[in-house]
Design a protein around this motif. Structure first.
Motif, mmCIF file in Angstrom:
data_model
loop_
_atom_site.group_PDB
_atom_site.id
_atom_site.type_symbol
_atom_site.label_atom_id
_atom_site.label_comp_id
_atom_site.label_asym_id
_atom_site.label_seq_id
_atom_site.Cartn_x
_atom_site.Cartn_y
_atom_site.Cartn_z
ATOM 1 N N GLN A 1 0.808 -1.210 0.000
ATOM 2 C CA GLN A 1 0.000 0.000 0.000
ATOM 3 C C GLN A 1 0.841 1.260 0.000
ATOM 4 O OE1 GLN A 1 -2.535 -0.339 3.344
ATOM 5 N NE2 GLN A 1 -3.503 -2.193 2.642
ATOM 6 N N LYS A 2 2.084 1.187 0.345
ATOM 7 C CA LYS A 2 2.931 2.370 0.486
ATOM 8 C C LYS A 2 3.640 2.767 -0.798
ATOM 9 C CE LYS A 2 2.035 3.291 4.668
ATOM 10 N NZ LYS A 2 1.383 4.543 5.001
ATOM 11 N N PHE A 3 3.419 2.050 -1.882
ATOM 12 C CA PHE A 3 4.102 2.378 -3.125
ATOM 13 C C PHE A 3 3.778 3.774 -3.617
ATOM 14 C CE2 PHE A 3 4.845 -2.207 -3.713
ATOM 15 C CZ PHE A 3 6.199 -2.134 -3.950
ATOM 16 N N ILE B 1 14.740 0.986 -3.289
ATOM 17 C CA ILE B 1 14.707 -0.429 -2.922
ATOM 18 C C ILE B 1 13.563 -0.626 -1.943
ATOM 19 C CG2 ILE B 1 15.937 -2.337 -1.846
ATOM 20 C CD1 ILE B 1 18.536 -0.967 -2.726
ATOM 21 N N VAL B 2 12.677 -1.539 -2.286
ATOM 22 C CA VAL B 2 11.539 -1.870 -1.436
ATOM 23 C C VAL B 2 11.692 -3.330 -1.031
ATOM 24 C CG1 VAL B 2 9.040 -2.060 -1.311
ATOM 25 C CG2 VAL B 2 10.075 -0.219 -2.640
ATOM 26 N N TYR B 3 11.719 -3.564 0.256
ATOM 27 C CA TYR B 3 11.856 -4.927 0.771
ATOM 28 C C TYR B 3 10.473 -5.518 1.012
ATOM 29 C CZ TYR B 3 16.708 -3.682 1.364
ATOM 30 O OH TYR B 3 17.988 -3.284 1.129
ATOM 31 N N THR C 1 3.790 -11.841 -3.823
ATOM 32 C CA THR C 1 3.760 -10.443 -4.246
ATOM 33 C C THR C 1 4.932 -10.136 -5.165
ATOM 34 O OG1 THR C 1 2.675 -9.790 -2.199
ATOM 35 C CG2 THR C 1 3.799 -8.067 -3.422
ATOM 36 N N LEU C 2 6.110 -10.607 -4.795
ATOM 37 C CA LEU C 2 7.282 -10.375 -5.637
ATOM 38 C C LEU C 2 7.118 -10.995 -7.022
ATOM 39 C CD1 LEU C 2 10.143 -10.934 -3.049
ATOM 40 C CD2 LEU C 2 9.492 -8.785 -4.121
ATOM 41 N N SER C 3 6.622 -12.213 -7.086
ATOM 42 C CA SER C 3 6.465 -12.862 -8.392
ATOM 43 C C SER C 3 5.382 -12.193 -9.225
ATOM 44 C CB SER C 3 6.180 -14.355 -8.234
ATOM 45 O OG SER C 3 4.933 -14.571 -7.630
ATOM 46 N N GLN D 1 13.037 -6.342 -3.472
ATOM 47 C CA GLN D 1 13.944 -7.382 -3.010
ATOM 48 C C GLN D 1 13.302 -8.128 -1.852
ATOM 49 O OE1 GLN D 1 17.775 -5.772 -2.084
ATOM 50 N NE2 GLN D 1 18.054 -4.905 -4.114
ATOM 51 N N TYR D 2 13.606 -9.413 -1.799
ATOM 52 C CA TYR D 2 13.076 -10.238 -0.717
ATOM 53 C C TYR D 2 13.831 -9.976 0.574
ATOM 54 C CZ TYR D 2 11.875 -14.280 2.083
ATOM 55 O OH TYR D 2 11.446 -15.074 3.109
ATOM 56 N N CYS D 3 13.093 -9.899 1.651
ATOM 57 C CA CYS D 3 13.666 -9.760 2.990
ATOM 58 C C CYS D 3 12.811 -10.615 3.921
ATOM 59 C CB CYS D 3 13.657 -8.301 3.440
ATOM 60 S SG CYS D 3 14.400 -8.041 5.054
ATOM 61 N N PRO D 4 13.414 -11.576 4.624
ATOM 62 C CA PRO D 4 12.633 -12.429 5.524
ATOM 63 C C PRO D 4 11.895 -11.608 6.587
ATOM 64 C CG PRO D 4 14.862 -13.267 5.284
ATOM 65 C CD PRO D 4 14.830 -11.932 4.627
ATOM 66 N N THR D 5 10.771 -12.097 7.007
ATOM 67 C CA THR D 5 9.946 -11.413 7.996
ATOM 68 C C THR D 5 10.732 -11.124 9.269
ATOM 69 O OG1 THR D 5 8.026 -12.580 7.109
ATOM 70 C CG2 THR D 5 7.759 -11.529 9.253
#
Length: 77
Positions: free
Chosen positions: A2-4, A25-27, A33-35, A70-74
């Motif tokens: 939602q913050k895009f 860069i958005v984690y 969602t990334l795919s 980019q992926y970032c673990p929870t």
């Protein structure tokens, strides 16, 4: 996701002030969602068919290089 809008607005505001920003860069910790952003409707299925095309505007900014997802673990968020 939602913050895009805020991220893109801030990016454009800073560029209007004369700052040069290469990319944002958005984690994200959600692989689906990334795919969806990176692959579009190719990654969609019956469970994601309710997502309308207007929500894929993020894909445009990803493809132009203005947003880097980019992926970032929870646990690290």
């Amino acid at each position: 996701m939602q913050k895009f809008g805020n991220i893109l607005w801030t990016h454009q505001y800073l560029e209007a002030q004369g700052y040069k920003i290469k990319t944002n860069i958005v984690y994200q910790d959600n692989m689906i969602t990334l795919s969806l952003v990176k692959n579009g409707y190719v990654s969609s299925s019956k469970r994601t068919k309710h997502i309308k095309a207007k929500y894929f505007f993020i894909r445009h900014f990803h493809n132009t290089g203005e947003l880097d997802l980019q992926y970032c673990p929870t646990e690290q968020m």
